[in-house]
Design an enzyme around this catalytic site. Sequence first.
Site, PDB file in Angstrom:
ATOM      1  N   SER A  89      39.832  49.974  42.444  1.00  0.00           N
ATOM      2  CA  SER A  89      41.303  49.690  41.679  1.00  0.00           C
ATOM      3  C   SER A  89      42.109  49.927  42.276  1.00  0.00           C
ATOM      4  CB  SER A  89      40.579  51.001  40.449  1.00  0.00           C
ATOM      5  OG  SER A  89      39.718  51.024  39.733  1.00  0.00           O
TER       6      SER A  89
ATOM      7  N   HIS B 106      28.299  45.991  50.948  1.00  0.00           N
ATOM      8  CA  HIS B 106      29.159  46.420  49.356  1.00  0.00           C
ATOM      9  C   HIS B 106      28.398  47.108  48.493  1.00  0.00           C
ATOM     10  CE1 HIS B 106      32.114  46.148  46.048  1.00  0.00           C
ATOM     11  NE2 HIS B 106      32.915  45.457  46.745  1.00  0.00           N
TER      12      HIS B 106
ATOM     13  N   GLU C  66      27.764  47.159  45.361  1.00  0.00           N
ATOM     14  CA  GLU C  66      27.078  45.935  44.415  1.00  0.00           C
ATOM     15  C   GLU C  66      26.200  45.589  45.052  1.00  0.00           C
ATOM     16  OE1 GLU C  66      30.635  43.786  43.916  1.00  0.00           O
ATOM     17  OE2 GLU C  66      31.679  45.227  41.750  1.00  0.00           O
TER      18      GLU C  66
ATOM     19  N   GLY D  30      36.653  48.850  39.925  1.00  0.00           N
ATOM     20  CA  GLY D  30      36.204  48.295  38.845  1.00  0.00           C
ATOM     21  C   GLY D  30      36.234  49.151  37.253  1.00  0.00           C
TER      22      GLY D  30
ATOM     23  N   ASN E  91      38.780  40.127  47.760  1.00  0.00           N
ATOM     24  CA  ASN E  91      37.281  40.043  47.572  1.00  0.00           C
ATOM     25  C   ASN E  91      37.137  39.671  45.596  1.00  0.00           C
ATOM     26  OD1 ASN E  91      34.073  40.051  46.641  1.00  0.00           O
ATOM     27  ND2 ASN E  91      34.231  42.442  47.125  1.00  0.00           N
TER      28      ASN E  91
ATOM     29  N   LYS F  96      34.776  38.483  44.524  1.00  0.00           N
ATOM     30  CA  LYS F  96      33.101  38.247  43.819  1.00  0.00           C
ATOM     31  C   LYS F  96      32.792  37.331  43.185  1.00  0.00           C
ATOM     32  CE  LYS F  96      34.673  43.728  43.997  1.00  0.00           C
ATOM     33  NZ  LYS F  96      34.071  44.770  42.958  1.00  0.00           N
TER      34      LYS F  96
ATOM     35  N   GLU G 157      35.038  52.395  49.853  1.00  0.00           N
ATOM     36  CA  GLU G 157      34.995  52.171  48.106  1.00  0.00           C
ATOM     37  C   GLU G 157      34.148  52.972  47.979  1.00  0.00           C
ATOM     38  OE1 GLU G 157      36.006  47.231  47.721  1.00  0.00           O
ATOM     39  OE2 GLU G 157      34.376  47.934  47.902  1.00  0.00           O
TER      40      GLU G 157
END
Length: 259
Positions: free
Chosen positions: A216, A100, A102, A178, A14, A16, A172
């Site tokens: 990560s 996701h 985010e 991140g 991904n 992003k 996730e």
Amino acid sequence: MSTSANKKKLVIGNWKMNGSSAANAALLRGLLPVISSFERVEIALCPPYPYLATVADLLDDSDVVLGAQNLSTELSGAHTGEVSGSMLGDIGCRFVLVGHSERRALYGEDDACVAKKFATALQAGLIPVLCVGETLAQRQSGETQTVVTTQLHAVLKAVGIDELAKGVIAYEPVWAIGTGETATPEQAQAVHRHIRQWLADHDCVAADCRILYGGSVKADNAERLFNQPDIDGGLIGGASLDAMSFAAICEAAQAKPTI
Ligand code: 13P
């Protein structure tokens, strides 16, 4: 209960909101010659929308498939700025990320929106990758399983178990995304086991569903994660932007076929 025998692992990059035409071409120039010989792992890349068509061309001669990071809840029409599932299919996408963290946290996507996107993706012939996971506060208050189950249940209610099982699930944990703080293989496995049990409890052939871990994942921790019986691959953010790191993660995945 773990996953069915000889199932290839799936690794999805991904990207992003990163990259440029030049950077993407350089990344793929470094990556494709290495991973094209990996026959025992399925690999997908999710570039930002503007680069999908170009990346599709660059992937043309490889087994690496294309995915998108998002899609509209709507099928077509007056939705300025939105991109439909059928458009993504039209330019060669196989997968699309849905829900996701985010998107949930920064763009207000609630469970109902995520469920609609999941259904729309299937309608367009795409494979939705449903992202679920808890925040740090939720983990610390012991809510991890409830949060994940609630997120799964929203999609189950919208589409039913047979349709849900056509997608991929990605666990996730938000606190691991991140941050450099990966869930331990045991922490990840425990949630993956819970998800697979939940699928089985809903009369799904749970062993056939792919459950990816994201958060990560790096070259140096991928093998231990992929060694867990209920981890069927990874959804990779930062490390997918570096050819050697991503290639090493893909290699770790193919070295650990699901048993
Ligand atoms: P990182 O691998 O950068 O933690 O990101 C994970 C992720 O969000 C993939 O979708």
